[in-house]
Design a protein around this motif. Sequence first.
Motif, mmCIF file in Angstrom:
data_model
loop_
_atom_site.group_PDB
_atom_site.id
_atom_site.type_symbol
_atom_site.label_atom_id
_atom_site.label_comp_id
_atom_site.label_asym_id
_atom_site.label_seq_id
_atom_site.Cartn_x
_atom_site.Cartn_y
_atom_site.Cartn_z
ATOM 1 N N ASN A 128 -5.027 85.467 -72.060
ATOM 2 C CA ASN A 128 -6.279 85.190 -72.770
ATOM 3 C C ASN A 128 -6.988 86.503 -73.100
ATOM 4 O O ASN A 128 -6.368 87.553 -73.145
ATOM 5 C CB ASN A 128 -7.166 84.237 -71.956
ATOM 6 C CG ASN A 128 -6.479 82.901 -71.729
ATOM 7 O OD1 ASN A 128 -5.930 82.314 -72.655
ATOM 8 N ND2 ASN A 128 -6.491 82.430 -70.493
ATOM 9 N N GLU A 129 -8.267 86.478 -73.324
ATOM 10 C CA GLU A 129 -8.966 87.726 -73.657
ATOM 11 C C GLU A 129 -9.095 88.590 -72.401
ATOM 12 O O GLU A 129 -9.625 88.157 -71.379
ATOM 13 C CB GLU A 129 -10.358 87.440 -74.219
ATOM 14 C CG GLU A 129 -11.122 88.686 -74.632
ATOM 15 C CD GLU A 129 -10.344 89.554 -75.623
ATOM 16 O OE1 GLU A 129 -10.148 90.748 -75.338
ATOM 17 O OE2 GLU A 129 -9.926 89.034 -76.669
ATOM 18 N N THR A 130 -8.571 89.809 -72.487
ATOM 19 C CA THR A 130 -8.568 90.728 -71.349
ATOM 20 C C THR A 130 -9.167 92.061 -71.767
ATOM 21 O O THR A 130 -8.864 92.566 -72.850
ATOM 22 C CB THR A 130 -7.124 90.970 -70.854
ATOM 23 O OG1 THR A 130 -6.552 89.723 -70.469
ATOM 24 C CG2 THR A 130 -7.092 91.924 -69.673
ATOM 25 N N ASN A 131 -9.999 92.605 -70.931
ATOM 26 C CA ASN A 131 -10.550 93.934 -71.190
ATOM 27 C C ASN A 131 -9.506 94.970 -70.781
ATOM 28 O O ASN A 131 -9.329 95.253 -69.604
ATOM 29 C CB ASN A 131 -11.842 94.129 -70.395
ATOM 30 C CG ASN A 131 -12.449 95.511 -70.620
ATOM 31 O OD1 ASN A 131 -11.963 96.300 -71.432
ATOM 32 N ND2 ASN A 131 -13.527 95.803 -69.908
ATOM 33 N N MET A 132 -8.810 95.521 -71.771
ATOM 34 C CA MET A 132 -7.771 96.496 -71.486
ATOM 35 C C MET A 132 -8.315 97.923 -71.406
ATOM 36 O O MET A 132 -7.535 98.869 -71.226
ATOM 37 C CB MET A 132 -6.647 96.397 -72.516
ATOM 38 C CG MET A 132 -5.793 95.150 -72.308
ATOM 39 S SD MET A 132 -4.403 94.963 -73.456
ATOM 40 C CE MET A 132 -3.411 96.415 -73.093
ATOM 41 N N GLY A 133 -9.611 98.077 -71.512
ATOM 42 C CA GLY A 133 -10.223 99.390 -71.355
ATOM 43 C C GLY A 133 -10.629 99.655 -69.925
ATOM 44 O O GLY A 133 -11.655 100.303 -69.668
#
Length: 562
Positions: free
Chosen positions: A111-116
């Motif tokens: 799903n939406e993941t904060n890859m930062g």
Amino acid sequence: MIMSRKLLFILVPLLLLIPPTVHAQEETVQVAEWTILVYMVADNNLESAGIEDVNEMEQVGSTEEVNIVVQMDRHKEYDTSNGDWTGTKRFYITQDSDTETITSVEVEDLNETNMGTQKALVSFVSWGVENYPAKRYMLILWDHGGSFWGVCYDEDDGEGDKDYINMSELKGAMEEVYGIVGRRIDILGFDACLMAETSVLYQVRDLSEIVLASGYSEPNDGWPYKEILEKLVQRPTMGGEDLAKIVVDEYVRSYTDRMDDPQDSPAVTMTAFNMRAYPKAAEAISHLAMELSTQVTLRSLQIWTARTRTTGYDLANIGPFDVTNYPLYDVVDFCDKLQQYIPFDNRIHDVIDEVKGAVAEAVIYAKADPYHPGAHGLTIYFPNRENPEGPVATVYDPLYSRLDFGREKFWDDFLKAYYNLKDIRDPPPTVTILSPQWNQSFQQPSNIVLSGEAFDLKEVRNVSVRVDGGKWVEIPGVRGPGTITWRYVISTENLPPGRHLLEVKATDSAGQSSPVVSTWVCVISPPKEREASGGLGTEISLLLIIFVAALITGAALLLKKR
């Protein structure tokens, strides 16, 4: 029948006495030669480029000997192809000939993941190493890069905000990756802009065997994955240096071959750095900074001229100005220009030669476009002002002083002296740990040999060591001018099992101390001797099995005769 019943009464109790010795058969895990881990943060205006690069990878695909895995985060606006899915997915890249549609196996939808974030990067590497084990690993950070300001810019962290991985998080992530892999990762590759900067490399100096990075801003098309992976799949047993050289060659070739897709670029570099040799290059740069800082009032015009004529990596570098605010300059070219504009100072020339020699040792392979002969691959931060002055002034960012390179080395101190035209008459010393390697393990009982170098323009008076924040202990007999070596032995018998922090500092004849440098080691308990009961039990089991087998054989023969 009476005999057989008696036999059963004898055999069954004997069989029950036999300890269980059968172990579950372990599942055989296929270990590839290489696993390529691509951390693709395409949740921004590079979304289309990310889709194109995955399709390039698919033209080759994974094999039994080369795993290619991608974690990709997409944006909700920039590209509507491939089902216009958003969020983050993990793929095992498989071969196909469709250059527009991603057909690889979708292994996981996050799903939406904060890859930062450090956490997301570590999670991806942990998953990749666990599920696709290999003899060698290459981790590629794919996205926008901003030199020491950060990398992997995610425009939607799941809560409507932006995020990125800063240098502290990058170091923390790579320390965790070290633990996951159990050693330095073979290659850390930045498919991102401007990451071949001195302080960026210094952040990960102990955590990767090789770093691949571009000095200039990369074109949006990034690395030519098809050409790189084709060569790896054809010869999967190649080592890290060979693969790194292929990346350098194919990247620069793809933007200088006068062919479309990708279009040529007038400014491209790629460098493969040997990170075991890199600390000496960073230390040599610090020596040069110390020497220059003692003469800024005398040499300011010559330094300014050298900087102005050094190859700059800002896309709009015009003389002393860096219009897009990336004041990054080539280290070797700056040294060449200093030698040109400060012609008769043997002391400065000697230090410059030290820098050029150390950088040459740290560079495995480097290439640049034909328009920038002064681009040797390693860049350094050199803004033209400490405070705002004029519309195109590049202002020193205090963040630089908080990085490992800024804290432990002298470049930032030189910059401040240069800006203020104020000599630093007696710079404090510096110290470097050369061994043991970061997080190296030592089994009890053994000795940890802590060693390195200390430097002062005048004289190093002493070098001191402390363990786990305890008292400082001065190493006897360590003193001398310029660069000196030092060595200190620590017995593991005095340390409990676990990780231990080793810190070192140097002091000069004026009583000034260097910044404290440190490393970690891991102490392991001695191997336990095999317990007598366990060993004896196994031997008894074998004897009982032999005895019972003999009984059964004898009984069978007896019954046959009757």
